[in-house]
Design a protein around this motif. Structure first.
Motif, mmCIF file in Angstrom:
data_model
loop_
_atom_site.group_PDB
_atom_site.id
_atom_site.type_symbol
_atom_site.label_atom_id
_atom_site.label_comp_id
_atom_site.label_asym_id
_atom_site.label_seq_id
_atom_site.Cartn_x
_atom_site.Cartn_y
_atom_site.Cartn_z
ATOM 1 N N VAL A 32 0.852 -1.188 0.000
ATOM 2 C CA VAL A 32 0.000 0.000 0.000
ATOM 3 C C VAL A 32 0.892 1.243 0.000
ATOM 4 O O VAL A 32 1.970 1.237 0.599
ATOM 5 N N PRO A 33 0.476 2.311 -0.689
ATOM 6 C CA PRO A 33 1.236 3.568 -0.584
ATOM 7 C C PRO A 33 0.904 4.250 0.740
ATOM 8 O O PRO A 33 -0.246 4.198 1.193
ATOM 9 N N VAL A 35 1.846 7.896 3.352
ATOM 10 C CA VAL A 35 2.599 9.095 3.696
ATOM 11 C C VAL A 35 3.298 8.804 5.017
ATOM 12 O O VAL A 35 2.856 7.953 5.792
ATOM 13 N N ASP A 48 -4.841 8.132 8.763
ATOM 14 C CA ASP A 48 -5.427 9.464 8.721
ATOM 15 C C ASP A 48 -6.841 9.459 8.159
ATOM 16 O O ASP A 48 -7.471 8.408 8.015
ATOM 17 N N LYS A 50 -7.845 10.427 5.183
ATOM 18 C CA LYS A 50 -8.077 10.167 3.769
ATOM 19 C C LYS A 50 -9.015 8.963 3.672
ATOM 20 O O LYS A 50 -8.935 8.039 4.480
ATOM 21 N N PRO A 51 -9.894 8.947 2.694
ATOM 22 C CA PRO A 51 -10.770 7.772 2.558
ATOM 23 C C PRO A 51 -9.926 6.512 2.436
ATOM 24 O O PRO A 51 -8.847 6.527 1.850
ATOM 25 N N SER A 53 -9.660 2.138 1.704
ATOM 26 C CA SER A 53 -10.284 1.059 0.946
ATOM 27 C C SER A 53 -11.035 0.156 1.912
ATOM 28 O O SER A 53 -10.936 0.275 3.126
ATOM 29 N N TYR A 109 3.653 17.700 5.767
ATOM 30 C CA TYR A 109 2.452 17.708 4.920
ATOM 31 C C TYR A 109 1.542 18.875 5.267
ATOM 32 O O TYR A 109 0.830 18.827 6.276
ATOM 33 N N GLN A 111 -1.139 19.412 4.025
ATOM 34 C CA GLN A 111 -2.519 18.907 4.001
ATOM 35 C C GLN A 111 -3.051 18.698 5.425
ATOM 36 O O GLN A 111 -4.238 18.883 5.686
ATOM 37 N N TYR A 112 -2.150 18.314 6.336
ATOM 38 C CA TYR A 112 -2.586 18.064 7.718
ATOM 39 C C TYR A 112 -2.773 19.358 8.507
ATOM 40 O O TYR A 112 -3.303 19.344 9.602
ATOM 41 N N LEU B 72 2.065 -2.984 -7.155
ATOM 42 C CA LEU B 72 1.314 -1.759 -6.869
ATOM 43 C C LEU B 72 1.697 -0.671 -7.859
ATOM 44 O O LEU B 72 2.886 -0.418 -8.084
ATOM 45 N N ASP B 74 0.580 3.490 -8.358
ATOM 46 C CA ASP B 74 -0.175 4.511 -7.656
ATOM 47 C C ASP B 74 0.169 5.878 -8.213
ATOM 48 O O ASP B 74 1.165 6.065 -8.909
ATOM 49 N N TRP B 80 -4.685 15.734 -2.353
ATOM 50 C CA TRP B 80 -4.974 14.348 -1.950
ATOM 51 C C TRP B 80 -6.299 13.822 -2.481
ATOM 52 O O TRP B 80 -6.584 12.640 -2.358
ATOM 53 N N TRP B 85 -4.595 4.301 -6.191
ATOM 54 C CA TRP B 85 -3.674 3.175 -6.325
ATOM 55 C C TRP B 85 -4.401 1.954 -6.838
ATOM 56 O O TRP B 85 -5.625 1.861 -6.785
ATOM 57 N N TRP B 136 -8.282 1.642 -5.578
ATOM 58 C CA TRP B 136 -8.773 2.650 -4.654
ATOM 59 C C TRP B 136 -8.514 4.020 -5.242
ATOM 60 O O TRP B 136 -7.469 4.244 -5.867
#
Lengths: 142, 142
Positions: A32-33, A35, A48, A50-51, A53, A109, A111-112, B72, B74, B80, B85, B136
Motif C-alpha cells: 500500500v502507498p 505518507v 489518517d 483520507k478515505p 479502501s 504535509y 494537508q494536515y 502496486l 499509484d 490528496w 492506487w 482505490w
C-alpha cells in the motif's frame, strides 16, 4: 535500531510517498502507498482521514501479527540514468498517538494543517524502526 | 488467471513504474521498483541491462521459492483528492524469453528501442499472472 545516514534522511524527507509492504495472514505480501515522516530515528505513518479502501486496517492487523515490514521510496524518470530507490527493512508497531511524530507529519504535509485530519478515528500510527537500509542509483550519485 | 477490466488496463499502461513485493527466504517482504508491460493477460518485467544492486536476483530467487507476489501502481499528488492506487495480487514465474512480451515492453518503453538492452544477460522475464485486483481512489473517479 539502525542509524540513518544524512543522505538517506534527505531522500526520505524529499519523498512525500512511500510504499509499505507487510505480510498478510496467509503469508502473501500486502502492499500500500503511505505518507510518512521521520521522528526520533523512526518512520511514522498515521491512519489518517483520507478515505480508505474496504480492507481498512489490513496494514495494522498485519503489523500486529508480524512486525517485519519493508518500505520503499524511489524516483522514476524517463531518463533511466536518473533512477534511484531506497529500501528500509524494519520492524513496525502500532502506536496510539505520539506528539513528536505528529509535529513531524504536520511539518512535512501542509494537508494536515489544512483540510485533512491527521487521524481518521483513533490516534493510530504505524511506527517503523529501521533495521537495514539498501540504496541504489543508476548513475554515480543519487 | 483473473481478467483485467479496461480501466485497470488503462492505469497499468499509463504507469511506467510499479513496485513489486515478493517474499524472501526468511519470510520478510522484499520490495523493488520495476518496469513492466502487459501481454497475453499477464504482466511482464524483464531482468534488463539497467545497473542492478548487489542483491542481483533476489526477486528471481524469491519468486522461484514462493510465487505469490503483489504489484502496486499509484499516483501521488499534493492534492490528496487526486490520489489513487491499484494493487494486483498474483502468481509469478520466471520465463526464458517471450516474443510477445518483448514486443509489448519495447512498445511501452522507448528506452528499450534506444540505448538500454532489454536483457542484461540471459533473456529472463518475471511473468505475473493476476489473481486479484484491488483499486482505490480518493475521489469519485480514478
Amino acid at each position: 535500531m539502525t542509524h540513518l545516514d544524512a543522505e538517506t534522511e534527505r531522500l526520505l524527507d524529499a519523498s512525500p510517498v512511500a510504499r509499505l509492504a507487510t505480510i498478510a495472514a496467509d503469508g502473501r505480501p500486502q502492499l500500500v502507498p503511505i505518507v510518512f515522516a521521520r521522528s526520533g530515528g523512526a518512520l511514522w505513518s498515521p491512519i489518517d482521514a483520507k478515505p480508505k479502501s474496504g480492507r481498512l486496517l489490513a496494514r495494522i492487523r498485519n503489523v500486529e501479527r508480524d512486525p517485519r515490514v519493508a518500505l520503499l521510496v524511489d524516483r522514476y524518470d524517463d531518463d533511466w540514468r536518473r533512477l534511484w530507490w531506497l529500501r528500509i527493512d524494519g520492524r513496525a508497531s502500532i502506536v496510539h498517538g505520539d506528539a513528536a511524530a505528529e509535529t513531524s507529519l504536520r511539518a512535512k504535509y501542509p494537508q494536515y494543517r489544512g483540510g485533512v485530519a491527521l487521524y481518521g478515528g483513533e490516534p493510530l500510527l504505524v511506527r517503523i524502526e529501521p533495521e537495514r537500509v539498501a540504496r541504489w542509483s543508476a548513475g554515480a550519485s543519487s
